[in-house]
Design a protein around this motif. Structure first.
Motif, PDB file in Angstrom:
ATOM      1  N   ARG A  55      23.611  37.495  69.523  1.00  0.00           N
ATOM      2  CA  ARG A  55      23.220  36.673  68.374  1.00  0.00           C
ATOM      3  C   ARG A  55      22.650  35.340  68.832  1.00  0.00           C
ATOM      4  N   LYS A  56      23.263  34.719  69.841  1.00  0.00           N
ATOM      5  CA  LYS A  56      22.748  33.447  70.356  1.00  0.00           C
ATOM      6  C   LYS A  56      21.326  33.596  70.893  1.00  0.00           C
ATOM      7  N   LYS A  57      21.073  34.700  71.585  1.00  0.00           N
ATOM      8  CA  LYS A  57      19.708  34.963  72.076  1.00  0.00           C
ATOM      9  C   LYS A  57      18.745  35.173  70.914  1.00  0.00           C
ATOM     10  N   ALA A  58      19.203  35.915  69.916  1.00  0.00           N
ATOM     11  CA  ALA A  58      18.357  36.185  68.751  1.00  0.00           C
ATOM     12  C   ALA A  58      18.060  34.904  67.980  1.00  0.00           C
ATOM     13  N   ILE A  59      19.028  34.025  67.863  1.00  0.00           N
ATOM     14  CA  ILE A  59      18.816  32.753  67.170  1.00  0.00           C
ATOM     15  C   ILE A  59      17.724  31.956  67.874  1.00  0.00           C
ATOM     16  N   ALA A  60      17.779  31.954  69.195  1.00  0.00           N
ATOM     17  CA  ALA A  60      16.762  31.225  69.954  1.00  0.00           C
ATOM     18  C   ALA A  60      15.372  31.826  69.752  1.00  0.00           C
ATOM     19  N   GLY A  61      15.326  33.137  69.562  1.00  0.00           N
ATOM     20  CA  GLY A  61      14.031  33.811  69.432  1.00  0.00           C
ATOM     21  C   GLY A  61      13.482  33.873  68.018  1.00  0.00           C
ATOM     22  N   ILE A  62      14.336  34.173  67.040  1.00  0.00           N
ATOM     23  CA  ILE A  62      13.817  34.384  65.682  1.00  0.00           C
ATOM     24  C   ILE A  62      14.496  33.515  64.623  1.00  0.00           C
ATOM     25  N   GLY A  63      15.455  32.698  65.021  1.00  0.00           N
ATOM     26  CA  GLY A  63      16.089  31.779  64.086  1.00  0.00           C
ATOM     27  C   GLY A  63      17.394  32.292  63.515  1.00  0.00           C
ATOM     28  N   GLN A  64      18.112  31.368  62.893  1.00  0.00           N
ATOM     29  CA  GLN A  64      19.448  31.638  62.351  1.00  0.00           C
ATOM     30  C   GLN A  64      19.422  32.674  61.233  1.00  0.00           C
ATOM     31  N   THR A  65      18.568  32.468  60.240  1.00  0.00           N
ATOM     32  CA  THR A  65      18.576  33.343  59.060  1.00  0.00           C
ATOM     33  C   THR A  65      18.115  34.751  59.404  1.00  0.00           C
ATOM     34  N   ARG A  66      17.005  34.873  60.088  1.00  0.00           N
ATOM     35  CA  ARG A  66      16.504  36.221  60.430  1.00  0.00           C
ATOM     36  C   ARG A  66      17.465  36.962  61.336  1.00  0.00           C
ATOM     37  N   SER A  67      18.015  36.282  62.330  1.00  0.00           N
ATOM     38  CA  SER A  67      18.952  36.971  63.232  1.00  0.00           C
ATOM     39  C   SER A  67      20.202  37.407  62.472  1.00  0.00           C
ATOM     40  N   GLY A  68      20.640  36.606  61.497  1.00  0.00           N
ATOM     41  CA  GLY A  68      21.784  36.984  60.674  1.00  0.00           C
ATOM     42  C   GLY A  68      21.489  38.212  59.832  1.00  0.00           C
ATOM     43  N   LEU A  69      20.293  38.262  59.252  1.00  0.00           N
ATOM     44  CA  LEU A  69      19.908  39.428  58.454  1.00  0.00           C
ATOM     45  C   LEU A  69      19.827  40.689  59.310  1.00  0.00           C
ATOM     46  N   VAL A  70      19.263  40.559  60.504  1.00  0.00           N
ATOM     47  CA  VAL A  70      19.175  41.709  61.407  1.00  0.00           C
ATOM     48  C   VAL A  70      20.574  42.172  61.800  1.00  0.00           C
ATOM     49  N   GLU A  71      21.432  41.233  62.171  1.00  0.00           N
ATOM     50  CA  GLU A  71      22.797  41.589  62.569  1.00  0.00           C
ATOM     51  C   GLU A  71      23.543  42.257  61.417  1.00  0.00           C
ATOM     52  N   ASP A  72      23.451  41.690  60.224  1.00  0.00           N
ATOM     53  CA  ASP A  72      24.143  42.263  59.064  1.00  0.00           C
ATOM     54  C   ASP A  72      23.629  43.660  58.740  1.00  0.00           C
ATOM     55  N   THR A  73      22.319  43.850  58.823  1.00  0.00           N
ATOM     56  CA  THR A  73      21.735  45.179  58.559  1.00  0.00           C
ATOM     57  C   THR A  73      22.247  46.204  59.558  1.00  0.00           C
ATOM     58  N   LEU A  74      22.266  45.831  60.822  1.00  0.00           N
ATOM     59  CA  LEU A  74      22.771  46.748  61.856  1.00  0.00           C
ATOM     60  C   LEU A  74      24.246  47.090  61.635  1.00  0.00           C
ATOM     61  N   ILE A  75      25.045  46.095  61.311  1.00  0.00           N
ATOM     62  CA  ILE A  75      26.478  46.318  61.126  1.00  0.00           C
ATOM     63  C   ILE A  75      26.744  47.215  59.924  1.00  0.00           C
ATOM     64  N   VAL A  76      26.031  46.995  58.836  1.00  0.00           N
ATOM     65  CA  VAL A  76      26.213  47.838  57.651  1.00  0.00           C
ATOM     66  C   VAL A  76      25.804  49.274  57.956  1.00  0.00           C
ATOM     67  N   ALA A  77      24.679  49.457  58.659  1.00  0.00           N
ATOM     68  CA  ALA A  77      24.218  50.806  58.991  1.00  0.00           C
ATOM     69  C   ALA A  77      25.202  51.514  59.933  1.00  0.00           C
ATOM     70  N   ILE A  78      25.677  50.807  60.937  1.00  0.00           N
ATOM     71  CA  ILE A  78      26.626  51.402  61.877  1.00  0.00           C
ATOM     72  C   ILE A  78      27.948  51.715  61.165  1.00  0.00           C
ATOM     73  N   GLY A  79      28.401  50.796  60.332  1.00  0.00           N
ATOM     74  CA  GLY A  79      29.637  51.023  59.574  1.00  0.00           C
ATOM     75  C   GLY A  79      29.527  52.233  58.665  1.00  0.00           C
ATOM     76  N   ALA A  80      28.396  52.362  57.977  1.00  0.00           N
ATOM     77  CA  ALA A  80      28.189  53.515  57.088  1.00  0.00           C
ATOM     78  C   ALA A  80      28.180  54.813  57.892  1.00  0.00           C
TER      79      ALA A  80
END
Length: 92
Positions: A55-80
């Motif tokens: 996440r820290k690497k992603a924040i540096a590359g694409i920002g706080q909000t976008r990296s959070g959305l990507v992380e949340d999407t991945l977690i929901v998909a993996i959880g499902a």
């Protein structure tokens, strides 16, 4: 959330351990609840550190909000996917 505490501090890890244990036990086959909880906890704790570094690497590359959305999407998909695989009917 910018104000969210680090996921690797004591309270963050405690919450992960508790929720992983509950979920692991709930999704485990009958009679294997303790094993399910142990597997989930032993996966959740190291992944807290791995996902924080990613996440820290992603924040540096694409920002706080976008990296959070990507992380949340991945977690929901993996959880499902985990819930689907753990609860699908057997074909025997």
């Amino acid at each position: 959330m910018k104000s969210a505490p680090d996921r690797t501090v004591f309270l963050g890890l405690s919450a992960r351990v508790a929720s992983a244990g509950i979920a692991g036990a709930a999704l485990a086959p009958r009679g294997k609840e303790k094993t399910g909880a142990a597997v989930a906890i032993s996966t959740a704790v190291p992944l807290a550190y791995v996902s924080l570094a990613a996440r820290k690497k992603a924040i540096a590359g694409i920002g706080q909000t976008r990296s959070g959305l990507v992380e949340d999407t991945l977690i929901v998909a993996i959880g499902a996917a985990v819930v689907y695989l753990a609860t699908r009917p057997t074909r025997f």
